[in-house]
Structures are given as structure tokens and as C-alpha cells.
Design an enzyme around this catalytic site. Structure first.
Site, PDB file in Angstrom:
ATOM      1  N   MET B   3       1.198  -1.656  -0.204  1.00  0.00           N
ATOM      2  CA  MET B   3       0.096   0.336   0.195  1.00  0.00           C
ATOM      3  C   MET B   3       1.152   0.914   0.155  1.00  0.00           C
ATOM      4  SD  MET B   3      -2.965  -0.407   0.856  1.00  0.00           S
ATOM      5  CE  MET B   3      -4.185  -1.932   1.040  1.00  0.00           C
ATOM      6  N   SER B 158     -26.907   4.541  -2.664  1.00  0.00           N
ATOM      7  CA  SER B 158     -27.198   3.782  -4.279  1.00  0.00           C
ATOM      8  C   SER B 158     -26.145   3.005  -5.087  1.00  0.00           C
ATOM      9  CB  SER B 158     -27.075   5.618  -4.358  1.00  0.00           C
ATOM     10  OG  SER B 158     -27.164   5.915  -6.226  1.00  0.00           O
ATOM     11  N   ASP B 238     -36.239  12.598  -3.116  1.00  0.00           N
ATOM     12  CA  ASP B 238     -34.786  11.137  -3.521  1.00  0.00           C
ATOM     13  C   ASP B 238     -35.500  11.582  -5.711  1.00  0.00           C
ATOM     14  OD1 ASP B 238     -33.394   9.807  -5.249  1.00  0.00           O
ATOM     15  OD2 ASP B 238     -32.547   9.257  -3.417  1.00  0.00           O
ATOM     16  N   HIS B 273     -31.240  13.132  -2.453  1.00  0.00           N
ATOM     17  CA  HIS B 273     -30.646  11.851  -2.851  1.00  0.00           C
ATOM     18  C   HIS B 273     -29.254  12.030  -2.363  1.00  0.00           C
ATOM     19  CE1 HIS B 273     -30.065   7.843  -4.446  1.00  0.00           C
ATOM     20  NE2 HIS B 273     -28.497   8.115  -5.360  1.00  0.00           N
TER      21      HIS B 273
END
Lengths: 296, 296
Positions: B3, B158, B238, B273
Site C-alpha cells: 500500500m 445508491s 429523492d 439523494h
């Protein structure tokens, strides 16, 4: 004197209003966001006090609305938050390609120089015109209980931290703001590159005009007649600290003045200049302001 | 299996690491943000559990890190938060000009079709490769106590809400995730435009392959063998609700299955949203996950 509600967004227990209004003092339409806490909708015992949050270079009202996370604190204590824009905007507004001057870099002062003075009257806009317009709009519309003009306090980030300190001190005699705090503010603009560039262009070469806005000068001339404390957080890993923010200079300037030991500067280890830093200390600032606004 | 720490940012009482690493399963470098709570630095009694937050269309790991405000909750309860990216990225990765397909729209599935299958293996990346790499890196580096693989749970927004539901249910038999929640998820991708476009391109025309990922189908095939509840918040304002999210369909699909009355769908009035919505309900989701992770 009318406001257009561009968006009304449910956030936490209240609503964030994205507003637009014509402001004659800056000769253009201005955007401003206002968070009305849950107490506004559920009914509160008295008028809801207001914190003005002045944002930094490059920001619109949305940056702090989205990232500083005042809203949950506003609900907790019962205050409203106003997020003004950082400059006039629009086709006619003189701009500059640099990020630290012109649009989104209004420095919360009244420009005296051409071609800026027609639009860049951000001091009058933030401290006089905007509060009056908000009061007028919300009172006419809803008979609201939000007090945008009397039980108010002020804070801000970076350039906006400077704007908060400067506006608070310039209006200290009338106790316009109940309290002031700042996140990584520019404390001595007349002696750092960001401030010198902006002040030179907006105010011209007469440095006596610059000093009217400089917190390090103001604390020498404005007498702290009580136990008023200014709360400041500053991250030690802030890349702008050494050249442009220099918070230590405010402490030094306070020595021997009525503000000595009244600047509560907290250097916080490892924090940078971003909204990660701001949001981390918003809870402490919210508590500080809530106390001075009579909410706790 | 290494990493790169691109940034280490002080936030609240802990640190947000912006990491980059090569992931062979998706044949490119991936970005991921990891918040390590204050308990990581102050010493905790046991291994710190992890919540995986899967983001929505157009997002990088930064959107939720900056705007969902999990960090203060992570400190409160003592969990770490991992924010994976939403797709493979890079010059070689096949993209599309639309916002809802290609880069930043990986839909957390394993593509089987050309030219996508070489890179778009986001299911394997999120549920297998990434946790293993995080475990390997943090264990080697610091002998840390963060448990990226066992005491974990999952949530998302979402498209990421879909990814969380789908991944949770597909791995339900092994109890890979202790709990699942979602913010405004796509619940029935095989029957809505966003899902049909993505699944058609990534998985081809054989709809039996689509169903392997569809929460409305999965809850009919995966048996809830305990009292597991899925928590979902959905704003009534939304703009994507009616055409693409359709949360009600998950409730309907659950009827007569082992998940009936186990989908805690909360329709919240006036919310949209945006991350204003997400951040408003993160405290409730944090509490929900903290309970299932044994923190309260």
C-alpha cells in the site's frame, strides 16, 4: 429586497435553504445558504440565534454547508447557520485568474480602488446588508423567530477566519456579535502575501486603510471591556500556516493589550487546512457559540 | 501486496489514510480511504471492527470521506471505516462517456463480457481482495488490531447501497458480514434503467447471471436463519426514487420469504439523494452497525 429559494434541502432535523438575492451594495446577485434547525420547525421558546460562518478562498456557500457539518450541532443547541458567499460574482464583476484574488476571494472588506469598488463591498454586505435582507425576508414570509441581527455570533475559516475576527473587532463597540471564533484564520493580513496582494488591489497603497481591517492592529485599538474570549483552532500540519496564517502573531500582538490571555489559540497536532480539520472542531466551536448565544 | 500512503490526514480523534495499491484482480492501481478511529491510536481492548462503505455513481473514495461524516461516529463507538473506490481506473480501463456506466460505475460485480471483464471485477475486489490486502498491510506494518476480515459489516449509498445489499446476501451463508444497511439503494437492478444498462454491458444478455446480484431475487433464495434485520433509509424527495431506486420493491419481494418484516425500510420525508441525506442518517446506521459488531 427579495430572496429566491433555489433549493430547500432536508438535512438532519431541519432544512438548508440555498438562496439567491440581489444586493445593491455589491451590485449583483448573491448566493447564500441558510440552515434552519429543527427548532425552527418544531417551535422554539424564543427567537433562534444565528451563527455566521465565513468561508475561505475558492469557496462558495456550498463547501462549508456540505463539509463542515454544523447542521447536527445547530439542531443540538438550537441555532441557525448562515453561509455567505466569499465575493460578488457575475459577468460584470472584475476577476483575476489567481485563486487568491478577485472572485471567491473578496476578503470581507470594502474596496476603495477601481475597478473593484463597485462590486467588492463584502464588509458592508456581510455585516449590514445580508442580515437586514434575511431579517426582512424571513419575517415577511413566515413571521419567523430567527434572529438574524441581534443575538448573533460569527466564525469562519482561513480568509473567512480573518473576516470573522476583523468584523467582530470592528463592531466590538456596539457588541454586534456575541462571540467570535475562527478556524485557521489569516490573523495579520497586512504582513502576509495573501493579505498584501488583496489589500493592495482592493484598498490601494495607503497602508493606514489596511490597518482598519487587520486583527493584529485592531486588538491594540479595540478595548476588551469584559471577559470576552476569542476561540481559534489551528492545525500544525497546515501548509499555509508559516507563510500566510501565522496565528502566533495574534498572540504576540495581544501582549500588553486588553486582549492578553483572551485569545484562546489551540494548536492542534497533525491537522491540516481542509474541511476535515474544520469539521473536527466544529463541535467545540458550536458549544462555545451556544454558550454566548444563551443556549446553554 | 503493498500500500502507498498518499495522505495521512488528522480527522476528529483519528486519521484518514488515502491509500493506493495494485490489485491484480482488477489489473490496475486502486484508491481506497481508511479511517482509523481514536481507539486505534489510544489502544483498544480488542481488535477494532470495520464498516465497509460502498459509494454511489460518479464517486471516488473522497466523496463519502468528506461528506458522510462517519468519522465522529467511528470515534464514538470504536470502529474503522473503509471507503473503496467505485470502479477500476486508469488509461487502459474501458470507459464510457455516460455517468452511469464504466469508470466510477463498476456496480460491484464481476464482469463477464469484453472489453470489461479484465478490469471490472469489483465484486471480487471489494469482498475478497481489498480486505485481504488491508489485513496484510496493516498487520505487517504495525501489528495492528484492526480486523478488516472477520468482525465486519457493510453499507453503502445508491449504487453502493445495491453493492452492500448484494454482497451481504451473496455471502450470507458464511456470515461474512455481521450486518448490512443501505442509504437510498438500487434494490432491483434487473428491472430499472441504471441496472439494466450496467448489467447488460458487464454481464451480457443472459439474465440468469443478472439475478445472482439482484437483492430482490437474492432474498428469495437466501434464508434468513435468525433475526437479522436490514436497515434502509430512503428520502421521499429523492429524484431517482421512482425510476431507479424503487425501494418498495424490496419490501414486496420479501413477502412470504424469510426476510418478511426483516427489511427495516424507513421512508424519510423531504430528504433527497445527496450526502446531506446520507450524513443525516449516518448516526443511526453507525449505532445499528456498532450493535452488530459488538461495540454496544
Amino acid at each position: 429586497m427579495s430572496m429566491e429559494v433555489r433549493e430547500e434541502i432536508a438535512v438532519c432535523g431541519g432544512k438548508l435553504l440555498n438562496l439567491s438575492h440581489y444586493a445593491s451594495v455589491v451590485n449583483c446577485n448573491m448566493n447564500v445558504n441558510v440552515y434552519l434547525p429543527q427548532q425552527y420547525y418544531t417551535g422554539s421558546d424564543g427567537p433562534i440565534p444565528v451563527i455566521y460562518f465565513l468561508s475561505g478562498l475558492t469557496c462558495s456557500p456550498h463547501n462549508a454547508s456540505e463539509k463542515a457539518f454544523w447542521q447536527i450541532q445547530a439542531d443540538k443547541y438550537g441555532f441557525s447557520v448562515v453561509y455567505p458567499d466569499t465575493s460578488p460574482r457575475g459577468e460584470n464583476v472584475p476577476d483575476d485568474s489567481a485563486y487568491d484574488f478577485g472572485v471567491a476571494a473578496g476578503f470581507y472588506l470594502n474596496a476603495t480602488e477601481e475597478p473593484y469598488k463597485k462590486y467588492y463591498q463584502m464588509y458592508d454586505y456581510v455585516h449590514r446588508d445580508l442580515p437586514a435582507q434575511l431579517m426582512d425576508y424571513f419575517n415577511n414570509l413566515k413571521g419567523t423567530k430567527v434572529d438574524f441581527m441581534v443575538n448573533i455570533s460569527i466564525t469562519g475559516h482561513s480568509m473567512g477566519g480573518f473576516g470573522a475576527l476583523s468584523g467582530y473587532l470592528q463592531n466590538y463597540g456596539t457588541k454586534k456579535y456575541k462571540a467570535c471564533s475562527a478556524f485557521a484564520p489569516i490573523v495579520n493580513p497586512t504582513n502576509v502575501p495573501w493579505g498584501q496582494k488583496a489589500f493592495g488591489n482592493y484598498l490601494g497603497n495607503d497602508k493606514s486603510k489596511w490597518q482598519l481591517y487587520d486583527p493584529c492592529d485592531l486588538i491594540k485599538r479595540v478595548r476588551n471591556d469584559g471577559d470576552d474570549i476569542i476561540l481559534i483552532h489551528q492545525g500544525t500540519n497546515d501548509t499555509f500556516l508559516k507563510e500566510n496564517l501565522k496565528s502566533q502573531l495574534l498572540l504576540e500582538a495581544s501582549k500588553g493589550t486588553s486582549w492578553e490571555n483572551k485569545i484562546d489559540l489551540r494548536l492542534v497536532n497533525g491537522f491540516d487546512h481542509s474541511y476535515y480539520f474544520v469539521s473536527s472542531f466544529v463541535p467545540e466551536h458550536a458549544k462555545f457559540h451556544a454558550k454566548h448565544l444563551g443556549l446553554i
